[in-house]
Design an enzyme around this catalytic site. Structure first.
Site, PDB file in Angstrom:
ATOM      1  N   GLN A   1      38.639  44.291  44.981  1.00 61.10           N
ATOM      2  CA  GLN A   1      39.956  43.789  45.412  1.00 61.10           C
ATOM      3  C   GLN A   1      40.797  43.325  44.220  1.00 61.10           C
ATOM      4  OE1 GLN A   1      41.646  44.099  47.982  1.00 61.10           O
ATOM      5  NE2 GLN A   1      40.223  44.544  49.640  1.00 61.10           N
ATOM      6  N   SER A   2      40.632  43.960  43.084  1.00 68.34           N
ATOM      7  CA  SER A   2      41.344  43.544  41.876  1.00 68.34           C
ATOM      8  C   SER A   2      42.864  43.685  41.994  1.00 68.34           C
ATOM      9  CB  SER A   2      40.857  44.404  40.709  1.00 68.34           C
ATOM     10  OG  SER A   2      41.705  44.268  39.583  1.00 68.34           O
ATOM     11  N   ASN A   3      43.572  42.574  41.750  1.00 69.45           N
ATOM     12  CA  ASN A   3      45.034  42.633  41.674  1.00 69.45           C
ATOM     13  C   ASN A   3      45.463  43.439  40.459  1.00 69.45           C
ATOM     14  OD1 ASN A   3      45.468  40.729  43.839  1.00 69.45           O
ATOM     15  ND2 ASN A   3      44.909  39.098  42.427  1.00 69.45           N
TER      16      ASN A   3
ATOM     17  N   ALA B   1      43.879  45.916  38.897  1.00 66.01           N
ATOM     18  CA  ALA B   1      43.696  47.363  39.050  1.00 66.01           C
ATOM     19  C   ALA B   1      44.832  47.951  39.888  1.00 66.01           C
ATOM     20  CB  ALA B   1      42.344  47.650  39.687  1.00 66.01           C
TER      21      ALA B   1
END
Ligand SMILES: *Cc1c(COP(=O)(O)O)cnc(C)c1O
Length: 337
Positions: A83-85, A87
């Protein structure tokens, strides 16, 4: 000490693309300030970009993609949790500049089957998503993919997790300089609170503070477990970022104030104080925070204010770094919202 203009001139020499709209808004939170007895301002870095799902990675990506294009890259490789912001914002920015994005994402929490939040956006953007079970496995996968892409004639540009190297951190020197122009001068003691993860935001802010000789106290709330080398890593990054601008300065560990008391039980794992902070800001000001970063940092700030560490009538600035898509992520991330 450097002037605002000297910093702007140094920044203008670096390769950069345009992804955001500046200055990002800074404004006074009337209701919450009255309730807490301090003057709270919100700096909306969550409103940084051309996508409503922007955040603090946009400032970093302006310099990172500028560097990538100058080096002739056609493909960007980066890393993060599923859930990387960072990325997601990288994939967004790459589309605007015609770059292919390869995202190497490792699982931190148990996920649900449906695509949600940032991961859903990654797919809509058509990013190349590679899953793994650990950061190490992602690095190993990325090395193999990059070697293959280079063999096929592509030129890859690698961005570390969170965009936190000296190129990315430069964006927050810019942010700090911008902020210094927005806040009205006062005699009151001033604090700047923000969430710290991979550390590039902090390194840039710290470089900006030192260069402008600002007296503001930066208080960084850690959002996950860090080992003892974290401070050294931040200081090294701050020095490197300053050097990249052609300036030199001397930082020591005493310039850092990183608080590790608010992230428990762990990165991407919700806690009650952050959930309460999300509700408080939503219900006093109508502004949303996220459970992974800004909720925890805001909870830390509330503790400093309520316990009197930050004296009444102080001026407090909270850097809203974005991330609110996490409100639509798995229950394991949002908790009992
Ligand atoms: C990445 C991120 C941070 C932390 O920034 P770093 O530069 O990685 O320390 C804070 N808030 C949000 C919403 C983020 O996505």
């Amino acid at each position: 000490m450097k002037t605002f203009t000297q910093i702007q001139e140094a920044l203008a020499k670096l390769p950069r693309v345009q992804l955001g709209f500046y200055p990002t808004p800074l404004y006074y939170l009337t209701n919450l300030s009255t309730q807490l007895g301090v003057d709270i301002y919100l700096k909306r870095e969550d409103m940084s970009g051309f996508s409503p799902f922007g955040g603090n990675k946009i400032r970093k990506l302006e310099y990172l993609l500028g560097d990538a294009l100058q080096k002739g890259a056609d493909t960007v490789i980066t890393f993060g949790a599923t859930q990387s912001n960072h990325a997601m914002q990288t994939a967004t920015a790459c589309r605007k500049y015609g770059l292919a994005a390869h995202l190497f994402l490792h699982r931190v929490i148990q996920e649900e089957k449906e695509l949600r939040a940032n991961l859903l956006i990654d797919h809509i953007l058509g990013a190349n998503v590679h899953y793994s079970n650990s950061r190490e496995e992602s690095i190993w996968q990325a090395e193999i993919t990059a070697a293959q892409l280079e063999k096929d004639g592509h030129h890859c540009y690698i961005i570390p997790g969170g965009g936190s190297n000296a190129v990315g951190a430069t964006g927050f020197v810019d942010s700090f300089a911008e902020l210094s122009r927005q806040i009205p001068t006062s005699q009151a003691s001033e604090y700047l609170f923000h969430a710290t993860g991979s550390g590039g935001t902090l390194a840039g802010l710290l470089a900006g503070k030192e260069l402008l000789a600002s007296a503001i106290q930066i208080i960084s709330i850690a959002v996950g477990q860090k080992d003892t080398s974290y401070s050294e890593k931040i200081l090294a990054l701050t020095r490197e970022t300053t050097a990249r601008l052609g300036f030199s300065t001397t930082f020591t560990a005493s310039d850092l104030h990183v608080d590790h008391n608010f992230y428990q039980p762990g990165y991407e794992e919700p806690n009650e104080a952050a959930t309460a902070a999300i509700h408080l800001l939503a219900q006093t000001e109508g502004i949303l925070l996220d459970p992974v970063y800004t909720g925890k940092a805001f909870a830390g700030m509330l503790h400093y204010i309520r316990s009197g560490i930050v004296p009444q009538k102080s001026r407090v600035i909270f850097l809203h770094t974005g991330g609110t898509l996490a409100l639509f992520a798995e229950k394991n991330i949002t908790g009992k919202i």
